[in-house]
Design an enzyme around this catalytic site. Structure first.
Site, mmCIF file in Angstrom:
data_model
loop_
_atom_site.group_PDB
_atom_site.id
_atom_site.type_symbol
_atom_site.label_atom_id
_atom_site.label_comp_id
_atom_site.label_asym_id
_atom_site.label_seq_id
_atom_site.Cartn_x
_atom_site.Cartn_y
_atom_site.Cartn_z
ATOM 1 N N ALA A 30 0.866 -1.198 -0.120
ATOM 2 C CA ALA A 30 -0.093 -0.043 -0.170
ATOM 3 C C ALA A 30 0.916 1.205 0.081
ATOM 4 O O ALA A 30 0.798 2.086 0.790
ATOM 5 C CB ALA A 30 -0.947 -0.002 1.417
ATOM 6 N N HIS A 35 7.126 5.749 1.560
ATOM 7 C CA HIS A 35 7.950 4.568 0.903
ATOM 8 C C HIS A 35 8.739 5.144 -0.143
ATOM 9 O O HIS A 35 9.984 4.699 -0.283
ATOM 10 C CB HIS A 35 6.949 3.628 0.289
ATOM 11 C CG HIS A 35 6.045 2.815 1.304
ATOM 12 N ND1 HIS A 35 4.863 2.874 1.574
ATOM 13 C CD2 HIS A 35 6.368 2.171 2.631
ATOM 14 C CE1 HIS A 35 4.154 2.296 2.588
ATOM 15 N NE2 HIS A 35 5.316 1.757 3.170
ATOM 16 N N VAL A 174 7.378 11.649 6.100
ATOM 17 C CA VAL A 174 6.616 12.461 5.059
ATOM 18 C C VAL A 174 5.226 12.422 5.524
ATOM 19 O O VAL A 174 4.672 11.448 6.152
ATOM 20 C CB VAL A 174 6.797 11.692 3.908
ATOM 21 C CG1 VAL A 174 6.047 12.319 2.615
ATOM 22 C CG2 VAL A 174 8.325 11.108 3.268
ATOM 23 N N LYS A 182 1.956 10.270 6.503
ATOM 24 C CA LYS A 182 1.688 9.474 5.697
ATOM 25 C C LYS A 182 1.700 7.986 6.219
ATOM 26 O O LYS A 182 2.532 7.612 6.840
ATOM 27 C CB LYS A 182 2.292 9.350 4.432
ATOM 28 C CG LYS A 182 2.069 10.844 3.949
ATOM 29 C CD LYS A 182 2.158 10.801 2.330
ATOM 30 C CE LYS A 182 2.052 12.234 1.774
ATOM 31 N NZ LYS A 182 1.082 12.351 0.482
ATOM 32 N N ARG A 185 -2.293 2.915 6.447
ATOM 33 C CA ARG A 185 -3.719 2.664 7.164
ATOM 34 C C ARG A 185 -4.637 3.865 6.926
ATOM 35 O O ARG A 185 -5.751 3.793 7.049
ATOM 36 C CB ARG A 185 -3.204 2.625 8.798
ATOM 37 C CG ARG A 185 -2.691 1.333 8.975
ATOM 38 C CD ARG A 185 -2.959 0.882 10.658
ATOM 39 N NE ARG A 185 -2.813 -0.398 10.939
ATOM 40 C CZ ARG A 185 -1.684 -0.931 11.242
ATOM 41 N NH1 ARG A 185 -0.516 -0.390 11.157
ATOM 42 N NH2 ARG A 185 -1.573 -2.474 11.638
HETATM 43 P P1 AMP Z 1 5.442 -0.120 6.561
HETATM 44 O O1 AMP Z 1 5.007 -0.622 4.984
HETATM 45 O O2 AMP Z 1 4.494 0.591 6.955
HETATM 46 O O3 AMP Z 1 5.749 -1.401 6.934
HETATM 47 O O4 AMP Z 1 6.567 0.646 6.315
HETATM 48 C C1 AMP Z 1 7.825 0.319 5.529
HETATM 49 C C2 AMP Z 1 8.883 1.518 5.746
HETATM 50 O O5 AMP Z 1 8.540 2.896 5.277
HETATM 51 C C3 AMP Z 1 9.261 1.519 7.249
HETATM 52 O O6 AMP Z 1 10.492 1.813 7.136
HETATM 53 C C4 AMP Z 1 8.362 2.797 7.719
HETATM 54 O O7 AMP Z 1 9.006 3.432 8.718
HETATM 55 C C5 AMP Z 1 8.496 3.773 6.382
HETATM 56 N N1 AMP Z 1 7.614 4.488 6.463
HETATM 57 C C6 AMP Z 1 6.032 4.306 6.576
HETATM 58 N N2 AMP Z 1 5.264 5.657 6.407
HETATM 59 C C7 AMP Z 1 6.411 6.685 6.125
HETATM 60 C C8 AMP Z 1 6.172 7.931 6.042
HETATM 61 N N3 AMP Z 1 5.136 8.622 6.278
HETATM 62 N N4 AMP Z 1 7.389 8.765 6.057
HETATM 63 C C9 AMP Z 1 8.513 8.133 6.134
HETATM 64 N N5 AMP Z 1 8.779 6.741 6.144
HETATM 65 C C10 AMP Z 1 7.836 5.954 6.362
#
Ligand code: AMP
Length: 251
Positions: A30, A35, A174, A182, A185
């Site tokens: 997602a 990301h 971000v 962001k 969810r």
């Molecule tokens: P996730 O898919 O939520 O497991 O996140 C994958 C990676 O993206 C993790 O290292 C998160 O910390 C990073 N991530 C998720 N949301 C953000 C955001 N808003 N800003 C920066 N990094 C993010």
């Protein structure tokens, strides 16, 4: 050209043929601009970028949360391709957990507070999957967001504890223009919920008194898991419309 790989053994073989530096961005899909910012960091500093997309069941303490986690493979693939990812690793459970989670990594201090106190076993699942993914992709550098600051800290510490040959690089959170961090969810929030959810960050920035900050959120319909300071950071997790949102800022 983006190559999609679904098998761990195939990726292990493919990795052997890569001679330049490899940057790795693990995600649960997602995909959004948070990301994308990590992908960009990886592309700037490495010859090759691998992105993984795996909704890791062992880090979900609530099976309903796991079932409801957004799955948007086709648009994720497009974003990966447009962002210049070289390999998209998209494994099934059995590829990653052939052992059925008999083996796991656990940490006994920092993983037990904040999110760990409210989501038992969560960080064991996170650390275990990250260790497995590192062993498959053998990255020179791996990229994690400050959005999940407790996770970032635990991964940095794990790498040090096990002398793992990878450099952990962090990227700033971000945000939407409203300040809302962001998150995959956020897709599940109503339009009104998205506006309200920005109060989390706005409150972190504007109210230094913890009890007053909690009151602002509670009065606006949030159910707070925690709002606490640790080290030089303030961390918050709160539910809105049944969706668990987290954020943190430097204090
Ligand atoms: P996730 O898919 O939520 O497991 O996140 C994958 C990676 O993206 C993790 O290292 C998160 O910390 C990073 N991530 C998720 N949301 C953000 C955001 N808003 N800003 C920066 N990094 C993010």
């Amino acid at each position: 050209m983006l190559k999609v790989v679904r098998s761990a053994s195939e990726l292990i073989e493919l990795r052997k043929s890569i001679s330049g530096s490899v940057g790795f961005v693990p995600t649960m899909g997602a995909l959004h601009e948070g990301h994308a910012s990590l992908i960009n960091l990886s592309r700037e500093n490495n010859h090759f970028t691998i992105l993984s997309l795996f909704v890791n069941p062992t880090q979900f303490n609530d099976p309903k949360d796991f079932e409801k986690y957004p799955q948007t493979f086709e648009s994720d693939k497009d974003l990966a391709e447009k962002s210049g990812v070289d390999i998209l690793f998209y494994p099934q459970y059995s590829e990653i957990y052939a052992d059925n989670y008999r083996y796991k990594i656990s940490e006994n201090e920092f993983s037990k507070i904040l999110c760990g106190a409210h989501r038992p076993g969560h960080f064991d699942g996170v650390l275990t999957v990250v260790m497995k993914l590192f062993n498959i992709t053998k990255p020179d550098r791996a990229y994690f967001g400050e959005k999940d600051f407790q996770q970032l800290t635990l991964i940095k510490d794990m790498v040090r504890a096990f002398f793992m040959p990878v450099e952990i690089i962090s990227g700033p959170t971000v945000r939407e223009t409203s300040g809302l961090a962001k998150s995959s969810r956020n897709i599940r929030l109503s339009e009104q919920g998205k506006v309200k959810a920005a109060l989390i960050y706005q409150t972190l920035m504007s109210e230094r008194n913890i009890e007053k900050a909690k009151n602002i959120l509670t009065q606006n319909g949030f159910q707070i898991d925690y709002l606490e300071d640790h080290g030089a950071r303030r961390y918050v997790a709160a539910y809105l419309e049944g969706i668990r949102l987290i954020d943190n800022v430097e204090i």
